[in-house]
Each structure stands twice: as structure tokens, then as C-alpha cells.
Design an enzyme around this catalytic site. Structure first.
Site, short mmCIF file in Angstrom:
data_model
loop_
_atom_site.label_atom_id
_atom_site.label_comp_id
_atom_site.label_asym_id
_atom_site.label_seq_id
_atom_site.Cartn_x
_atom_site.Cartn_y
_atom_site.Cartn_z
N ARG A 67 -22.60 0.51 25.37
CA ARG A 67 -21.20 0.89 25.10
C ARG A 67 -21.01 1.51 23.71
NH1 ARG A 67 -22.44 0.22 29.39
NH2 ARG A 67 -21.70 -1.35 30.85
N SER A 73 -14.47 -3.99 33.51
CA SER A 73 -14.73 -5.19 32.69
C SER A 73 -13.96 -5.04 31.39
CB SER A 73 -16.23 -5.30 32.38
OG SER A 73 -16.91 -5.49 33.59
N GLU A 112 -13.92 -4.31 25.48
CA GLU A 112 -14.61 -3.04 25.71
C GLU A 112 -13.56 -1.93 25.81
OE1 GLU A 112 -17.68 -3.10 28.82
OE2 GLU A 112 -16.86 -1.20 29.56
#
Ligand SMILES: Cc1cc2nc3c(=O)[nH]c(=O)nc-3n(C[C@H](O)[C@H](O)[C@H](O)COP(=O)(O)OP(=O)(O)OC[C@H]3O[C@@H](n4cnc5c(N)ncnc54)[C@H](O)[C@@H]3O)c2cc1C
Length: 291
Positions: free
Chosen positions: A162, A212, A282
Site C-alpha cells: 500500500r 478493507s 488504508e
């Protein structure tokens, strides 16, 4: 270049809720993008780049600056041998379908990620053991100041879970070159189908979300920590920890950005109190505090 003002960002983001942005610029060529970046620099006002909005939440206080979004010409895909050159606004599903049509394998696991190629390379998006890092050769970018167009090889992208160098440089990705491997289209089709079935059996895809919500903390799974903390189904207003997949925060209908952020804090505090682990979002949260 298209210009919009006072734009409801709920329409442009997968949570289907969000405050308004003062302005949105939609350039349709790298030159227009460079011009937009120079214009923003001259104005001194803040800006954010938006891809498909599947990992972004705009707070309800709004964003007092410019949102940049790539126009339709950035959605083109062309094949060069075993490589695809994919416009940064093309969706992962479109790149996967182009790979399938070309009989090229390596993108199947990534095919269900609902982002754009630009967003995927920025996030080093990944699923089921594959990530953008595995297939990316290079990306064409316009530098953050709008002064140059250049090609960045994958070795310089610092792609990891990420994260990419673009987080630091602010360069805007205009296209991504990916390298794949020839394979039987029927096998590719079957793997893609299996992957999509797996996703829809495990993920609450019938509700708006950003996937998520939290990053995976080292050595743990966010969803498991949230479930073990007794938060399955926890709600704040219209926002809920999904009962199907505790790593997802979903909009059950009528969720405000504040509901989602309050639920994020509830999850973070509860998990931290029980485990000492701080879950980091995230999802990119944009804009000032809610008014
Ligand atoms: C149902 C669902 C399932 C998901 N499953 C996964 C999954 O399996 N794996 C996974 O990794 N993610 C998953 N996600 C999250 C999301 O799809 C990815 O993070 C995706 O890569 C975001 O792409 P986007 O274009 O929507 O980015 P956006 O949300 O628009 O932007 C994300 C970030 O990328 C930057 N960005 C976007 N475009 C560019 C560009 N052209 N140049 C430079 N920077 C850019 C933005 O500035 C922002 O910081 C899921 C989301 C949903 C809703």
C-alpha cells in the site's frame, strides 16, 4: 479541460457519501494535466488527485481546493507484445479483460480490485498473493509541479504494501506499462471467474464501501482483530462493521462521512485497548474536520 464547481464527492467515491469539493478539473491529455497542475501551483490552493475513488473518503466539511480527475482519453489500453500499456484512468477490470483478450496471464488475481490503474500503482494494490509490483514495468507521469513528463521505471517506484514513491513525489501517473505471460485464454478466463466468485463470497459487495478499511498490521489481520474485539456488525449511524467481513466498513444506507470516521475511531480504540495494536486506515481521508 472540463471544470466543475461545488462538486458532491459522494458521487465520485465508492462509499457513496462525502462532502463537496470547491472545484474539480478533468484534463484529457498529459499536456492539459500539466497545465492544470501549473494553474493549481500558481493559485497556491491545495489539490488532491482522485482515481476511481474506491479508497477515498471526503469529510463532510468539504475540501476547499481542487480535485483532479483524469478524463476518458486516459482510459485507453494498447498491447505491445507481452506488455499492455494501460491509461491511468482505466479500471483494473478493464485491464484484466484486455489481458484476457490478448491471451496474457498475470493480472487475474488483481482483476476484482475496483480501482483505476493510477490508483492501483499509487497504492501498490494487491489481492490473493499478487500485487501491482509483480506486473509493473514503468509508469508515465506528469511531475507534481506540472513542469515535466517522464517515465518512471518500477525500480524507482519503491512499491511495497500500500505504498509507492508517488506518495512522496506527488507525481501524477498517466499510464502504466505491465508485463504479462502468454497463456491459454480459457485458463485465464477460468482463473478470473474463480477469483471474482471468491471475492463475492467473502466480501459485502452489495453495500458501498472502500474495501478493507484498515491496513494489515504486521503479523495480524485487521478483520480478525476487529472480530475478536467483538465488533462484528458494530454500527454508528448508517456505517457498520460488515458482518460478512469485519475488515470492511460499509455504508448500510444514509451513512455520513462522520458516521464512518466515528466508527473508525470506535474500532481503533476498542482494538487498541484490547491488544495494544493501533489500526491505521488504508482509506485516504480528505478534507478538514466536519463543521
Ligand atoms: C469492494 C472493494 C474491494 C477492494 N479490494 C481491494 C483489494 O483486494 N486490494 C486492494 O489493494 N485494494 C482493494 N480495494 C481498495 C481500492 O480499490 C484500491 O486501493 C485501489 O487501488 C484504489 O484505486 P482508485 O483509483 O479507486 O484510487 P482512489 O481512491 O481514487 O485514490 C487512492 C489514492 O491513489 C492516488 N491516485 C489515484 N490515481 C492516481 C494517479 N493517476 N496518479 C497518482 N496518484 C493517484 C490518489 O491521490 C489517492 O491517494 C477495494 C475497494 C473496494 C471498494
Amino acid at each position: 479541460m472540463e471544470r466543475l464547481t461545488d462538486v458532491n464527492m459522494g458521487i465520485y467515491t465508492s462509499f457513496r457519501t462525502g462532502g463537496n469539493a470547491d472545484c474539480m478539473l478533468i484534463p484529457d491529455t498529459p499536456e492539459e494535466l500539466a497545465e492544470a497542475l501549473r494553474e493549481i501551483r500558481r493559485s497556491g490552493s491545495p489539490f488532491v488527485m482522485l482515481g476511481n475513488g474506491s479508497n477515498t473518503l471526503f469529510r463532510e466539511g468539504g475540501f476547499h481546493g481542487t480535485v483532479l480527475k483524469l478524463g476518458p482519453s486516459f482510459g485507453e489500453i494498447r498491447r505491445e507484445g507481452n506488455e499492455l500499456v494501460v491509461g491511468a484512468a482505466a479500471l483494473m477490470s478493464q485491464a484484466a479483460n484486455a489481458a484476457l483478450e490478448a491471451g496474457l496471464s498475470g493480472f487475474e488475481n488483481l482483476s476484482g480490485i475496483p480501482g483505476s490503474l493510477g490508483g492501483a500503482v499509487f497504492m501498490d494494490a494487491g489481492a490473493y498473493g499478487s500485487e501491482m509490483k509483480d506486473v509493473t514495468v514503468s509508469a508515465d507521469v506528469v511531475t507534481a509541479d506540472g513542469d515535466a513528463l517522464r517515465t518512471v521505471p518500477v525500480e524507482e517506484m519503491d512499491l511495497s504494501y500500500r505504498h509507492s514513491i508517488f506518495e512522496e513525489t506527488g507525481d501524477i501517473v498517466t499510464s502504466v506499462r505491465i508485463r504479462l505471460t502468454p497463456d491459454d485464454p480459457e485458463k485465464i478466463r477460468r482463473r478470473m471467474k474463480e477469483m471474482l466468485e471468491k471475492r463475492s463470497s467473502k466480501q459485502p459487495l452489495q453495500y458501498p464501501s472502500a474495501g478493507s478499511f484498515f491496513k494489515r498490521p504486521a503479523g495480524h489481520f485487521a478483520g480478525k482483530l476487529i472480530q475478536d474485539a467483538g465488533l462484528r456488525g458494530a454500527r454508528v449511524g448508517g456505517a457498520q462493521v460488515s458482518e460478512k467481513h469485519c475488515g470492511f466498513v460499509i455504508n448500510r444506507g444514509g451513512a455520513t462521512p462522520r458516521d464512518i470516521i466515528d466508527l473508525m475511531h470506535l474500532v481503533q480504540n476498542t482494538v487498541f485497548d484490547q491488544t495494544g495494536i493501533l489500526l491505521e486506515p488504508e482509506v485516504r481521508i480528505i478534507g478538514g474536520p466536519e463543521e
